[in-house]
Structures are given as C-alpha cells and as structure tokens.
Design a protein around this motif. Sequence first.
Motif, mmCIF file in Angstrom:
data_model
loop_
_atom_site.group_PDB
_atom_site.id
_atom_site.type_symbol
_atom_site.label_atom_id
_atom_site.label_comp_id
_atom_site.label_asym_id
_atom_site.label_seq_id
_atom_site.Cartn_x
_atom_site.Cartn_y
_atom_site.Cartn_z
ATOM 1 N N GLY A 140 0.787 -1.238 0.000
ATOM 2 C CA GLY A 140 0.000 0.000 0.000
ATOM 3 C C GLY A 140 0.812 1.277 0.000
ATOM 4 N N SER A 141 2.132 1.171 -0.138
ATOM 5 C CA SER A 141 2.903 2.416 -0.094
ATOM 6 C C SER A 141 2.950 3.113 -1.471
ATOM 7 C CB SER A 141 4.315 2.182 0.452
ATOM 8 O OG SER A 141 5.043 1.342 -0.406
ATOM 9 N N ILE A 142 2.432 2.473 -2.497
ATOM 10 C CA ILE A 142 2.253 3.160 -3.791
ATOM 11 C C ILE A 142 0.762 3.118 -4.137
ATOM 12 C CG2 ILE A 142 2.686 3.070 -6.277
ATOM 13 C CD1 ILE A 142 5.456 2.120 -5.711
ATOM 14 N N ALA A 143 0.205 4.304 -4.340
ATOM 15 C CA ALA A 143 -1.238 4.370 -4.626
ATOM 16 C C ALA A 143 -1.506 4.151 -6.103
ATOM 17 C CB ALA A 143 -1.774 5.729 -4.180
ATOM 18 N N MET A 144 -2.576 3.466 -6.391
ATOM 19 C CA MET A 144 -3.000 3.286 -7.788
ATOM 20 C C MET A 144 -4.067 4.322 -8.098
ATOM 21 S SD MET A 144 -2.896 -0.835 -8.200
ATOM 22 C CE MET A 144 -3.622 -1.200 -6.616
ATOM 23 N N PRO A 145 -4.272 4.755 -9.351
ATOM 24 C CA PRO A 145 -3.449 4.338 -10.496
ATOM 25 C C PRO A 145 -2.090 5.031 -10.509
ATOM 26 C CG PRO A 145 -5.045 5.979 -11.189
ATOM 27 C CD PRO A 145 -5.327 5.708 -9.744
ATOM 28 N N PHE A 146 -1.109 4.367 -11.127
ATOM 29 C CA PHE A 146 0.195 5.008 -11.380
ATOM 30 C C PHE A 146 0.670 4.537 -12.750
ATOM 31 C CE2 PHE A 146 1.264 0.984 -9.314
ATOM 32 C CZ PHE A 146 2.290 0.500 -10.101
ATOM 33 N N GLY A 159 6.578 -0.481 -23.196
ATOM 34 C CA GLY A 159 7.328 -0.195 -21.975
ATOM 35 C C GLY A 159 6.675 0.856 -21.109
ATOM 36 N N VAL A 160 5.441 1.217 -21.434
ATOM 37 C CA VAL A 160 4.687 2.154 -20.596
ATOM 38 C C VAL A 160 3.292 1.582 -20.388
ATOM 39 C CG1 VAL A 160 3.719 4.487 -20.413
ATOM 40 C CG2 VAL A 160 5.940 4.152 -21.509
ATOM 41 N N LYS A 161 2.828 1.607 -19.123
ATOM 42 C CA LYS A 161 1.485 1.076 -18.860
ATOM 43 C C LYS A 161 0.887 1.747 -17.625
ATOM 44 C CE LYS A 161 -1.144 -3.143 -18.500
ATOM 45 N NZ LYS A 161 -2.114 -2.831 -19.574
ATOM 46 N N VAL A 162 -0.393 2.052 -17.718
ATOM 47 C CA VAL A 162 -1.086 2.584 -16.548
ATOM 48 C C VAL A 162 -1.544 1.400 -15.700
ATOM 49 C CG1 VAL A 162 -3.067 3.919 -15.729
ATOM 50 C CG2 VAL A 162 -1.830 4.641 -17.792
ATOM 51 N N VAL A 163 -1.133 1.403 -14.435
ATOM 52 C CA VAL A 163 -1.523 0.327 -13.511
ATOM 53 C C VAL A 163 -2.672 0.837 -12.645
ATOM 54 C CG1 VAL A 163 -0.773 -1.164 -11.611
ATOM 55 C CG2 VAL A 163 0.797 -0.642 -13.512
ATOM 56 N N ARG A 164 -3.843 0.202 -12.828
ATOM 57 C CA ARG A 164 -5.036 0.672 -12.108
ATOM 58 C C ARG A 164 -5.417 -0.268 -10.959
ATOM 59 N NH1 ARG A 164 -7.028 4.791 -15.137
ATOM 60 N NH2 ARG A 164 -6.303 4.811 -17.292
ATOM 61 N N ILE A 166 -3.978 -4.260 -8.907
ATOM 62 C CA ILE A 166 -2.808 -5.118 -8.722
ATOM 63 C C ILE A 166 -2.620 -6.110 -9.865
ATOM 64 C CG2 ILE A 166 -1.862 -6.982 -7.274
ATOM 65 C CD1 ILE A 166 -2.470 -5.383 -4.854
ATOM 66 N N GLU A 167 -3.721 -6.616 -10.407
ATOM 67 C CA GLU A 167 -3.625 -7.629 -11.474
ATOM 68 C C GLU A 167 -2.911 -7.076 -12.714
ATOM 69 O OE1 GLU A 167 -6.784 -6.901 -9.976
ATOM 70 O OE2 GLU A 167 -6.052 -8.334 -8.472
ATOM 71 N N ASP A 168 -3.010 -5.752 -12.934
ATOM 72 C CA ASP A 168 -2.337 -5.158 -14.099
ATOM 73 C C ASP A 168 -0.834 -5.431 -14.072
ATOM 74 O OD1 ASP A 168 -4.711 -4.177 -15.007
ATOM 75 O OD2 ASP A 168 -4.386 -2.123 -14.306
ATOM 76 N N LEU A 169 -0.307 -5.644 -12.879
ATOM 77 C CA LEU A 169 1.136 -5.878 -12.754
ATOM 78 C C LEU A 169 1.547 -7.230 -13.329
ATOM 79 C CD1 LEU A 169 1.554 -4.553 -9.093
ATOM 80 C CD2 LEU A 169 2.594 -3.531 -11.124
ATOM 81 N N GLU A 174 9.560 -8.671 -16.093
ATOM 82 C CA GLU A 174 10.420 -8.619 -14.896
ATOM 83 C C GLU A 174 11.674 -7.824 -15.238
ATOM 84 O OE1 GLU A 174 11.674 -8.353 -11.717
ATOM 85 O OE2 GLU A 174 10.022 -9.789 -11.532
ATOM 86 N N THR A 175 11.583 -6.519 -15.011
ATOM 87 C CA THR A 175 12.697 -5.670 -15.426
ATOM 88 C C THR A 175 12.764 -4.430 -14.546
ATOM 89 O OG1 THR A 175 13.630 -4.475 -17.289
ATOM 90 C CG2 THR A 175 11.247 -4.513 -17.150
ATOM 91 N N GLU A 176 13.885 -3.726 -14.632
ATOM 92 C CA GLU A 176 14.042 -2.465 -13.907
ATOM 93 C C GLU A 176 12.952 -1.499 -14.363
ATOM 94 O OE1 GLU A 176 17.955 -0.599 -14.297
ATOM 95 O OE2 GLU A 176 17.084 1.273 -13.541
ATOM 96 N N CYS A 177 12.394 -0.736 -13.416
ATOM 97 C CA CYS A 177 11.247 0.093 -13.791
ATOM 98 C C CYS A 177 11.092 1.292 -12.868
ATOM 99 C CB CYS A 177 9.969 -0.744 -13.765
ATOM 100 S SG CYS A 177 9.608 -1.440 -12.138
ATOM 101 N N ILE A 178 10.226 2.179 -13.260
ATOM 102 C CA ILE A 178 9.810 3.241 -12.352
ATOM 103 C C ILE A 178 8.293 3.239 -12.231
ATOM 104 C CG2 ILE A 178 11.803 4.731 -12.785
ATOM 105 C CD1 ILE A 178 10.136 6.435 -14.599
ATOM 106 N N ALA A 179 7.819 3.745 -11.093
ATOM 107 C CA ALA A 179 6.386 3.967 -10.893
ATOM 108 C C ALA A 179 6.227 5.472 -10.757
ATOM 109 C CB ALA A 179 5.904 3.258 -9.648
ATOM 110 N N GLU A 180 5.455 6.048 -11.669
ATOM 111 C CA GLU A 180 5.366 7.509 -11.734
ATOM 112 C C GLU A 180 3.947 7.926 -11.383
ATOM 113 O OE1 GLU A 180 7.625 9.833 -15.025
ATOM 114 O OE2 GLU A 180 5.537 9.788 -15.673
ATOM 115 N N ASN A 181 3.806 9.002 -10.631
ATOM 116 C CA ASN A 181 2.455 9.506 -10.348
ATOM 117 C C ASN A 181 1.735 9.798 -11.662
ATOM 118 O OD1 ASN A 181 3.436 9.499 -7.786
ATOM 119 N ND2 ASN A 181 2.716 11.575 -7.267
ATOM 120 N N MET A 182 0.468 9.483 -11.692
ATOM 121 C CA MET A 182 -0.305 9.773 -12.898
ATOM 122 C C MET A 182 -0.718 11.241 -12.840
ATOM 123 S SD MET A 182 -3.093 7.216 -14.411
ATOM 124 C CE MET A 182 -4.108 7.878 -15.721
#
Lengths: 384, 384
Positions: A140-146, A159-164, A166-169, A174-182
């Motif tokens: 829960g330390s990262i809020a969705m959507p991101f 290489g870009v996807k909106v995660v709304r 948990i299943e979207d993950l 399996e690679t290095e990534c960032i989670a960015e605020n929407m």
Amino acid sequence: MNYFSSDFKLGILGGGQLGKMMLTETRKFDIQTYVLDPSAEAPSQYGATKFFQGSLNDYQTVLDLGNQVDVLTIEIENVNLEALETLEKEGKKVFPSPKTLRLISNKGNQKDFYTQHNIPTAPYQRFLTLFALKAEVVNGSIAMPFVWKATEGGYDGNGVKVVRKIEDLDALPETECIAENMIPFKNELAVIVARSASGEIKTYPVVEMEFHPEANQVEYVICPARIDEAVANKAREIALQVSEAYNHVGLLAVEMFQTQNDEILVNEVAPRPHNSGHYSIEASYTSQFEQHIRAILNLPLGNTESKVAGIMVNLVGEEGYTGQVVYENIEQIMAIDGVTPHIYGKRETRPFRKMGHVTIVNQNMYEARKVAQQVKETIRVIAK
Amino acid sequence: MNYFSSDFKLGILGGGQLGKMMLTETRKFDIQTYVLDPSAEAPSQYGATKFFQGSLNDYQTVLDLGNQVDVLTIEIENVNLEALETLEKEGKKVFPSPKTLRLISNKGNQKDFYTQHNIPTAPYQRFLTLFALKAEVVNGSIAMPFVWKATEGGYDGNGVKVVRKIEDLDALPETECIAENMIPFKNELAVIVARSASGEIKTYPVVEMEFHPEANQVEYVICPARIDEAVANKAREIALQVSEAYNHVGLLAVEMFQTQNDEILVNEVAPRPHNSGHYSIEASYTSQFEQHIRAILNLPLGNTESKVAGIMVNLVGEEGYTGQVVYENIEQIMAIDGVTPHIYGKRETRPFRKMGHVTIVNQNMYEARKVAQQVKETIRVIAK
C-alpha cells in the motif's frame, strides 16, 4: 571546416525515416554521408553517399563506420555506446555525445537527472525489479493508479502502462522500472531545442499533441500549441533548462505535460529529430532535420519560427493489414491545399507501424485543424 | 495507379541540379526513379533508385532507359527525340511529349508557333543562314540594334547576341537564326504553369528577374514580382494561353517581357522545372519540383501560392577560378534568418558555372530584398 561538396563525411547510425529526412538536407548541402542500418531495405538506402548494412549494436561494426567519417550522429538512440565512447576518446566528434545518450538511455537515470537539476518532473520511485515494485504496491505504499515504465528498451508506447489494479502488474515484464504519479494533464506539449557545438541555442515553438477523445492516442501534432503565451514561454524556458543541463549537441526534443494548474513537468527527451518536429519541414523557416545538421556541424542555427501554422498526422498501418503497403485515398488528400504526404519507404505495412506522415499547413490554424481531420478520416494505410 | 512504395518506376533523362531537386520529391513520396546522365559525377547520382551513365543523345541508350520505366520525363530538353517518339508510339507515357519538345527545340519554330496562336511575342525574321541575315542587314532592311538568336543549341545566354553594328555579325556562327526586334522592356517576368495529364492547370505567381544595373545580368529572381496586379494578371493569362497552345503535360516555364507600355511579350519557354521557380522550394505551398512530379503522374496539382516572399540568387563560379569548389563565406549567410543555400554537388567550379543557388524568404518582401543583396555581396564560389 568545408562541408559543402568536399571530402568531409558525416556518419549516421540508423537508416529509418529520421535518417531519410536528414539525407534530404545533406543532399541539399551536398554533404557526404555514410549510413549504417541493419536492414538492406532501410529508407535511407537511397540518398546516402554510402549505405552499409550492419548491426547498430555491434561494437566493431559501429567502430568501423565511425572510423570512416569525420563527424558521427544518430537517428536512433539504441546503438552501441561503448563504440561511441571509444571513438570519442580517439578524438572523433560524436553528436549527441555518448555521455548524453547514456544519461538518456535509462528512464530512471533520466528522472534522477531532472531531480538533480531542479527540472520539474512527475514524482516517481525507482525499482530494480518488478518484484520490488509489486511488494510496495501490495503493502500500500504506492497508490494506484500510477504509470509503470520500463527504464530501458521502451519504444513508441512499449514499456509504458497505466496500472489501475494489482492484477495489471501480472502482465508486465520482470525488469528495472519506475512507478510515476499519474498526472491529470491539460496538454501534452513538446519543444525542440537546437544546440550547436559552440553553444548557440534556439528553441522551436511549443507544439501540442492532440489526443483522440476516446482512443487515448495522439492524433495531431499542432504548431503552435493552442495555449496561453505565458505557458508557452514557461515551456520553452524549461526546455532550455533541460538542454543546458544535458549540455548536448544537436537537437533535443523535450516532451512535457501541462498540468491542470499550468505547471510544466518534463516527461522525457530524445536527442535527435523527433516526430513532434516533422511539421517543421513545411511550416518552419528551418526544418528540424536541417537544424540538426547545422547544430552538429557547428554551422549557424537557422530561424526556428514558422511561416505558417502546421499540423502533423502520423500514417500508421491499419489494424488487420500486413503486407505490401497501399496508401488508400492518398490522391484525395493531395487534392487539398497545403497537404503534403511523406512516405517513408517501407514496403511492408503492419498494424501500427509508422509508414509515413502528412503535414497540413495553412495561414489559419483553425482551417489547418479542419483539414487535418479530413486527412485523418480519408487516408488509410492498408495492404494489397 | 499506385506510385507510392510500389513497383512503379519514373525515368528521368538528365541528372543535373534539376534532376537532383526532383529526386528530393520522389524520395519524399518514395517513388522509384531511374536516372540517365552522361556524367558519372552527376548531381543525381545519389537519391535515384538506379543511376545510369550514358548519352542522352544516343537513340538506343534513351530507348533502353525508357523501356525500363513506366513514365519518362526530362530535366533537360537536349535529348534524343527520335527515341522518345518511338517510346511514345509503343505506348510509353513521355511527359513532356516529344511533340512539345520538338516544337520548343527550334527558336524559329517557337516564334512561328506564338504567331500562329496569337500569342504576343517580339517581331522577328527567320534566316536559314547567317549569310542570308547579313544580306538583309547590309541592304538596310533590318534596322540595328536587333537581337540575334541561334535557333538551336543555345543555352544560358549562349546563342543570343545584341547586334549594334555590322561588324558584330562577324563573330557569329554560320547557323540558322532569327533577328528579333530589341524590346526596351521594363521588366523580365516569368510564370510557371503546371498542367497534368488530365488537363488540370495551375499557374504560379509572376516572378521578376532583377538585373544588375551595369552588368546586364540577372541578379535576383523575385516572387512575387513588384508589378501592378493588372500586369501580373495579364502575364498569368498569357502564360495559360501558351500552356494551352502547347498542350503540354508537366511544367512549362514561360519567360516574358513587360514592355514600357505594359504589354506582355512571350520570349521563350522551357517544359520542365526552371531556374525562375527555385524560390518555390522554400516559399511556395508546393515546390515546382513536387508540382512537376504531380503533373506528369496525373496526381492532383498542389497549391501554387506562396507562404512568404521569396528571392533566389544563383551561385555561379567566379571568374578566374577553376578547380575544386569552395563556397567562401557560406557560414556567414547561413547565420541570416530565412537564408537557405542549395549546393548542386558539382565538385569542380568554372567561371559562370551554375554551382548552386540561395533562397531568401521573409514575410516582408523588402526585407527579403535587402537580405538578398547582403547574400550576393557575401558568398563567393571560388576554388581551393
């Protein structure tokens, strides 16, 4: 340095449409070019002084090309950087520099770079693995959507996807990534900055990406952007700040968001001619391709302002068609004033493949916008 | 017909600068081109799908090229017309047609053609030999000064001479010729007409040739011409009349005089892209080279109007320099807004050889004119 009808040679890594449009300018100036591309059918196979088929990721192949030329540039970032570093160490002029390319090649590093240089960008967190990201989402330390972004190898929306949820993950690699605020943005904007080896800098006007209201796909690149002058000035200022931070030579396309509060956040950059600058061939005093050549050869930069309003429509392969390309209704759009198709020279179409673009110019922006829609609704990229 | 990224092939006879600038457009549209030129160093050797070295005046060579392509065009008139006639008889599309080329190839026939079609032209007399002309001058039935023109083989001022006294005749070659009244003109004008195979016709704006006040050499081609609208309309009307009379397909550049009484007299025509239309690459919605391609392929014609004022300065080799070309001070002119050099790609300069041109564009014609002069006074085409 005498570039014109001389023995000087410019190397270009990559022979796609960007390379092809660069070659229009090198031919205009009669500058010799050596081009490397993995495909024998590359759009740049014509118009180069010499065309070489070979891998852009192979150290020795890139080194060999570099050793035959006086200045080396790229039309695609995904090239062997070690070879460029060796060439630069040996005194070869490589623009953009391998240092710039390395800084940009990893989206996590790009974001850190903006933070270090006080360049506004959307808040983000970096993860070395998808596993690490998942853990943070689950606790829960990262809020969705991101917005999930792979730090490397992304291209044209890959290489870009909106995660709304948990299943979207689950579908993500399996690679290095960032989670960015929407960021709920008003506009997606871009500014192309040209910077020459001697440090001369010019920005092009701000362009606006207009999205399809439902499909969430860029439909039109519009120059000038239909935004307040104050916002446009801020965007150009920030683009300059990014350009100076990178200390690049050549073009830098800076993609940005205009937030609901008219903040400007830098999204990402490309150190080369860019899709968002294609309008410039017909609309600007100096096309982005000519400007790139001027910048890397340390020639004076050309006027970046526009003669007329310009709108660009990408021509991508229609879904459901693969095979020898046909540009359906191209003659219909050519009958409209101010409409210029650019056909990249790829014989085979595939769904969503970039096959060309169309520029619409007009003294009146709103007229151009109407025509752009007509173009979009008329031409189709299909197969025989 | 599908021209774009297809198997369709356009043949171009001649690989000089006009061919080179056509290839910019065929590359933009990804149309395949086969180019023939006698020189292995021709400017069009790059950018063509295939380049063939061979004589443009040899029947079999031209026939062989023609047999490999779907449509055949020219960038120079002096080609083997018999081969074009054979090709046309066999059903090949040849634009301009050999008939048009034949009508134009002899200046005496050109003048007769204007007379037959009630197209205003300077009064003239035809002579099969210089000897016959001399006899008329000696017996006083032709008043001096007059303009002598060889009916065939003239090029860039060769084959034209003002005869002011009988001795001037001595230096002239023994050949078929015309004696034309010398017209004290206000302006030398030109209009390019585009006509497609289906008969669609458009005229470009009237351009004006500005002469050096002493040297009697064209210094600037200026679009639009600084003339009354009524005169401009008349010039465009007459150019249309000429175009319809020739029934040509492709471009027709119509050179004209504006007399002291604002009459328009047709001087001569060229059935192809023309020096007087080079400004169109930067200034027009549709460049003359794209327009030529559109016309001969029976595509819709593009908008002929201008985005901005345009002025063209030819870059010719300086007197006293022969050898590997250097464009002295080219970087200085590139630092000026709206200035674009075109370098044709001829390695060797010679006195008066056409080596390139520079286009100056500006929203304001008078500003453009000032810059053009600055360009003219700055750049020099010399040898190493």
